[in-house]
Write an enzyme that holds these catalytic residues in place. Structure first.
Site, PDB file in Angstrom:
ATOM      1  N   ASP A 133     -11.646  -1.058   1.365  1.00  0.00           N
ATOM      2  CA  ASP A 133     -11.060   0.278   1.374  1.00  0.00           C
ATOM      3  C   ASP A 133     -12.177   1.270   1.702  1.00  0.00           C
ATOM      4  O   ASP A 133     -13.349   0.992   1.428  1.00  0.00           O
ATOM      5  CB  ASP A 133     -10.440   0.614   0.017  1.00  0.00           C
ATOM      6  CG  ASP A 133      -9.407   1.729   0.108  1.00  0.00           C
ATOM      7  OD1 ASP A 133      -8.208   1.434  -0.027  1.00  0.00           O
ATOM      8  OD2 ASP A 133      -9.798   2.896   0.314  1.00  0.00           O
TER       9      ASP A 133
ATOM     10  N   ASN B 183       9.915   3.054   0.469  1.00  0.00           N
ATOM     11  CA  ASN B 183       9.628   3.802  -0.761  1.00  0.00           C
ATOM     12  C   ASN B 183       9.238   2.905  -1.937  1.00  0.00           C
ATOM     13  O   ASN B 183      10.004   2.725  -2.881  1.00  0.00           O
ATOM     14  CB  ASN B 183      10.837   4.663  -1.148  1.00  0.00           C
ATOM     15  CG  ASN B 183      11.080   5.795  -0.176  1.00  0.00           C
ATOM     16  OD1 ASN B 183      10.150   6.513   0.183  1.00  0.00           O
ATOM     17  ND2 ASN B 183      12.307   5.961   0.257  1.00  0.00           N
TER      18      ASN B 183
ATOM     19  N   GLY C 125       0.881   9.419   2.643  1.00  0.00           N
ATOM     20  CA  GLY C 125       1.256   9.948   1.346  1.00  0.00           C
ATOM     21  C   GLY C 125       2.743  10.228   1.342  1.00  0.00           C
ATOM     22  O   GLY C 125       3.488   9.709   2.173  1.00  0.00           O
TER      23      GLY C 125
ATOM     24  N   TYR D 276       3.449  10.106  11.439  1.00  0.00           N
ATOM     25  CA  TYR D 276       3.349   8.861  10.676  1.00  0.00           C
ATOM     26  C   TYR D 276       4.277   7.774  11.207  1.00  0.00           C
ATOM     27  O   TYR D 276       3.865   6.620  11.401  1.00  0.00           O
ATOM     28  CB  TYR D 276       3.651   9.161   9.209  1.00  0.00           C
ATOM     29  CG  TYR D 276       3.639   7.961   8.301  1.00  0.00           C
ATOM     30  CD1 TYR D 276       2.438   7.318   7.986  1.00  0.00           C
ATOM     31  CD2 TYR D 276       4.822   7.488   7.731  1.00  0.00           C
ATOM     32  CE1 TYR D 276       2.428   6.218   7.132  1.00  0.00           C
ATOM     33  CE2 TYR D 276       4.815   6.395   6.874  1.00  0.00           C
ATOM     34  CZ  TYR D 276       3.617   5.766   6.587  1.00  0.00           C
ATOM     35  OH  TYR D 276       3.614   4.675   5.739  1.00  0.00           O
TER      36      TYR D 276
END
Length: 333
Positions: free
Chosen positions: A33, A177, A78, A148
């Site tokens: 990451d 989601n 996000g 996105y």
């Protein structure tokens, strides 16, 4: 070939949970990451942990060397508030997908999983709250979430062509989601389940019994608990299914209903203020799981009520600790 498995985006929500699950199964993991290690939601000394910016080709080369399987979860993303105001940043994640695929091909990776998104589905099919559940064939003609969604769809195509042209076994999931504990819950990148949980928790903690809801609250979504996501993801990587598959819940609820659920868990009733100027996304979105049930026998097993109980309790504990000046797990940037 080494049995090493690479998880990119390992410091994030889904990546952190995936690393933990793989390690529990005895899988050797390399976790990567770009965030500093202290900002990872989960990290273990049992994994090989690397801090690297996978938008850079040389970082992908290092990450993919000696790897048999790749779960490529890394991206800049996000909730609606973030992706609606950071379209260029979201699209730059195409560099991660491109360089990881090139590195995977160079180093002889056996299988490559790509986490796409329901945001690739056309907006013209999501204009009503009582939306017809989206099936995989609905993706075209394309009209993705700007920024996105287009990046996700482009990288889907790239994965398909790497499979067709170079023989790389790519597998693609369209996530709907995903939520649960140990994820972003504040700071602007959080999604609706975490945002609602935080707002309700803060109402309980502060005694200010009101909540702001983006839009009129009648927009609809389905939400998948992280444990179901991990199961479906690993099943898909190891399967023979080459086409993209939905991995999501088909339990459609309004945002108002989501607030009802969290209020019930918290034992509180709040005054609702509706912000009609806030980002709302599409009017309705739900996952059609017919294909993944037929291909893999997978379907979500955790109801929204059960999943949100776990999520709310964890977020309440973090918010309470922050308010009291105690250590807590912050929302990583």
């Amino acid at each position: 070939m080494s049995r090493l498995t690479l998880v990119t985006g390992a410091g994030g929500f889904i990546g952190g949970h995936l690393v933990r699950d793989l390690l529990a199964k005895g899988v050797a993991v390399r976790a990567v990451d770009k965030k500093p290690l202290d900002n990872w939601y989960f990290r273990s000394s049992q994994a090989e942990n690397l801090v690297a910016d996978l938008q850079l080709a040389e970082a992908c080369e290092i990450a993919a060397k000696g790897v048999a399987h790749i779960y490529n979860l890394a991206c800049d993303m996000g909730g609606m508030g973030f992706i609606d105001n950071n379209r260029a940043r979201c699209m730059l994640s195409v560099l991660i997908g491109t360089h990881m695929l090139l590195a995977a091909r160079k180093h002889g990776v056996e299988r490559f999983f790509y986490s796409s998104s329901a945001c690739i589905y056309p907006r013209y099919k999501q204009s009503n709250a009582d939306v017809i559940a989206l099936k995989e064939s609905d993706a075209y003609p394309a009209d993705c979430e700007d920024g996105y969604g287009w990046e996700k769809l482009f990288t889907e195509r790239l994965c398909c062509h790497f499979r067709e042209d170079f023989g790389l076994k790519t597998r693609i999931a369209r996530y709907h989601n995903v939520y649960g504990p140990f994820g972003t819950w504040d700071g602007g990148r959080e999604k609706a389940p975490a945002a609602v949980s935080r707002k309700v928790a803060m109402a309980v903690i502060t005694g200010k019994h009101e909540i702001e809801i983006w839009g009129d609250g009648e927009q609809t979504r389905s939400f998948m608990y992280i444990d179901d996501c991990l199961h479906g993801t690993q099943m898909l990587l190891h399967s023979d299914v080459e086409a993209p598959l939905n991995i999501g819940s088909d339990e459609l609820v309004t945002i108002n209903k989501l607030v009802d659920v969290v209020e019930e868990i918290a034992g509180i009733k709040l005054k609702r203020r509706y912000n009609l100027d806030a980002p709302q996304g599409v009017r309705g979105r739900n996952s059609d799981n017919t294909l993944i049930k037929a291909k893999l026998g997978w379907e979500p097993s955790i109801t929204l009520r059960i999943g949100m109980e776990q999520t709310y309790r964890w977020i309440y504990d973090q918010a309470k600790a922050r308010e009291e000046g105690r250590p807590f797990i912050a929302a990583a940037a």
